[in-house]
Design a protein around this motif. Sequence first.
Motif, mmCIF file in Angstrom:
data_model
loop_
_atom_site.group_PDB
_atom_site.id
_atom_site.type_symbol
_atom_site.label_atom_id
_atom_site.label_comp_id
_atom_site.label_asym_id
_atom_site.label_seq_id
_atom_site.Cartn_x
_atom_site.Cartn_y
_atom_site.Cartn_z
ATOM 1 N N THR A 173 0.833 -1.322 -0.077
ATOM 2 C CA THR A 173 0.073 0.092 0.044
ATOM 3 C C THR A 173 0.848 1.241 -0.105
ATOM 4 N N GLN A 174 1.867 1.295 0.912
ATOM 5 C CA GLN A 174 2.745 2.616 1.127
ATOM 6 C C GLN A 174 3.391 2.961 -0.320
ATOM 7 N N ALA A 199 2.860 7.430 4.051
ATOM 8 C CA ALA A 199 2.723 6.196 5.205
ATOM 9 C C ALA A 199 1.415 6.932 5.787
ATOM 10 N N ALA A 200 1.220 8.312 5.743
ATOM 11 C CA ALA A 200 0.084 8.559 6.642
ATOM 12 C C ALA A 200 -1.536 7.990 5.735
ATOM 13 N N SER A 202 -1.327 5.593 3.586
ATOM 14 C CA SER A 202 -1.565 3.988 3.531
ATOM 15 C C SER A 202 -2.048 3.692 4.956
ATOM 16 N N HIS A 203 -1.585 4.355 6.239
ATOM 17 C CA HIS A 203 -2.417 4.235 7.314
ATOM 18 C C HIS A 203 -3.686 4.366 7.417
ATOM 19 N N ASP A 206 -5.612 1.485 5.239
ATOM 20 C CA ASP A 206 -5.510 0.008 5.905
ATOM 21 C C ASP A 206 -6.219 -0.066 7.162
ATOM 22 N N ASP A 207 -6.168 1.055 8.011
ATOM 23 C CA ASP A 207 -6.618 0.811 9.405
ATOM 24 C C ASP A 207 -7.814 1.640 9.743
#
Length: 521
Positions: A173-174, A199-200, A202-203, A206-207
Amino acid sequence: MALPRLAHSPGFRPLVAANSFVLAQTAYHYRPQYLRRSFVTSQSKREQENYNQRQDAPSKPPPPDDSYLPAGWEDSSQNITTFSQLPHRNFGHNQHIKINDDFKESLRQILWQFRAPIRYAFAYGSGVFSQSTSPKNTITTDLSPHPNPPKAVLEWQKNGAKIIDFIFGVSHTQHWHSLNLTQHPSHYSGLKHLPWRSAAISHIQDDFGAGVYFNPYITVNGTMIKYGVVNLSTLATDLTDWNTLYLAGRLQKPVKILRDDPRIRLANQVNLISALRTALLMLPERFTERTLYERIAGLSYLGDPRMTGVLGVGAAEDPGKVSNIVGAQLPNFRQLYVPLIENLPNVSFDDPRVPTGLRGWEKEDAIRIMGGREEVHEVLGGDKGLTLVQDMDPVKRGNMVRRLPKAFRRKLYFSYKKKFGVPGSAFDEVLEASEDETADAVRRREGGEFERRIAGEEDLSAIMAKCVQNTVSWPSSTQSIKGIFTGGLGRSWRYYSEKRAKGKGKAAPAATENAAKAKSE
C-alpha cells in the motif's frame, strides 16, 4: 629437466584435457561398424518401447469446463501465486463477464496511465453495467461527466453517461501511494500535504473503514473515473471470511475484471458460493432466479448508510437499486451463479425451459444479451428468469450453515446461543468444532447438531439479515466518514448530492445548472 618443469606449469593440465577430448571424439566417430549397429539397435528398441507405452496409455481427459468444481476446492490454500495452482485452468471463468471489446480496451488503457503496479483491477457500477431496463434508444437529458471520452465509452454509455468506478488491488500500500503521489498528486485531497504523506495515507487506508482509499472525480484519458485502492491481503480476507462485506459485496454482483490474480480468483469463487448459500438459507423451497439474485445483490446493502443515511443525513441511494440492478443484469448474474448452482447438491433448476445436455448455456445467453447489448427481456425465462427448487433436508442445510464464511458464521452462532440457552462451556465446544483448520489439518466442513438446529429455525432469514447488517453497517459508515477526508469535503459533498438526486429521480443540482448554461449559450 624440461619435462618436470612442463608437468608443473599452469597450462599443462588443460592441454592434456583438451588433447584427451579430441582423441575421444576421434575414436567415437571412427568406431567399428558392429558397435554402431548395436548402439542404433538398442536406441531404436527404446524408442519403440516408448511409442508402445504412449499408445497403450489412456488418452488424456479433456480440460474441465467452466462449471466444474473439484471436491475440496474451498479448502485449498489461499496463498497461491500462479494460475497453474488453481484447481484447473478454466476455474473461475464464470467471473469474467463479457462486454464490448472496444469498451474493455478503453478501460484497460485507463489502467496503463498508472505507473504504480496494479496487480488486480475491476470496473463496476452503472458506468459499466446498466442499472436500468430502458430500451437502448431511450433519450436521456443527463450531461456527460466525461470531458473528452473515447468513442467506445460514448457508444457503451449512450443510454446515459456515468462515472466509471474502479478498484485497484495492490501488493504494498505505502509503496503504491508513494509512486502514485509522485505521478498524480492532483488525484489526492489535502492529505497529500501531511508529513510522510504516503505512510499517512496508507495508514488511513488500511486501518480505518473497510481498508479502501478512494479518489473520486478523476479524469484519465478524457474519462471521469473514481478509483479505490485496496491491499490484496485485505481483499482476499474479506472475500473468504466476510469481515466487512464491503468489497466482497461488490464482487457478488457482475463486475468487469481487467487484471486478474490467481489468489483473488480463488477467494472470489469462495465469496460467490458463500453468497449463494446465504441466499438459499433465506429462501423457501421454490423460488425464481430473479428472487435469488435480488437476495444476493441485496446482501451488501443491508446496513449500508447510503441506503439508510448516516449522522442524520438522508439516504443517498435509490431504494429500488437492487431490483434495478438485477432486472437489467439478470443474464450476467446467471453467468456468475449457474455454474455454482450446478455444483451444489441441494438446489437445482425445476423448469422445462432449461436447456438439457448443453454445457455453458448460461454464458452463451449472457453474451447474446449483454455482450451484444440486446434487449434484456429476451433473456431465457423472461424477466423473472427460471424456476429453482432446493432440498429442505436439515442435514444438507446444516452443512450450508457450517460452510458459511468464518467471521459471518460466528455472528450467526452467537445470535442463536442466547435463543437456544447454550451455556458458555458448551458453546465454546461448538465454536471449537466449527474451526475450519486445526494445528495439523484442514477439517471437513460438515454441520453438526447445532448447525442443523439453526437451519430448521423459522426466523433464520431474519436473523441472517441482521447478521449481515451488523457486518456491513460499521465498516460502511466509517468508510463513508473516511471519504470526507480522502476525497476532500467538496468532492465528497458533490458525490453525495449526485447520489441523492439520482435516488430521488431528479437531476443533480450541478448538472441542472450546467444544462441551463448550455441552453443559454
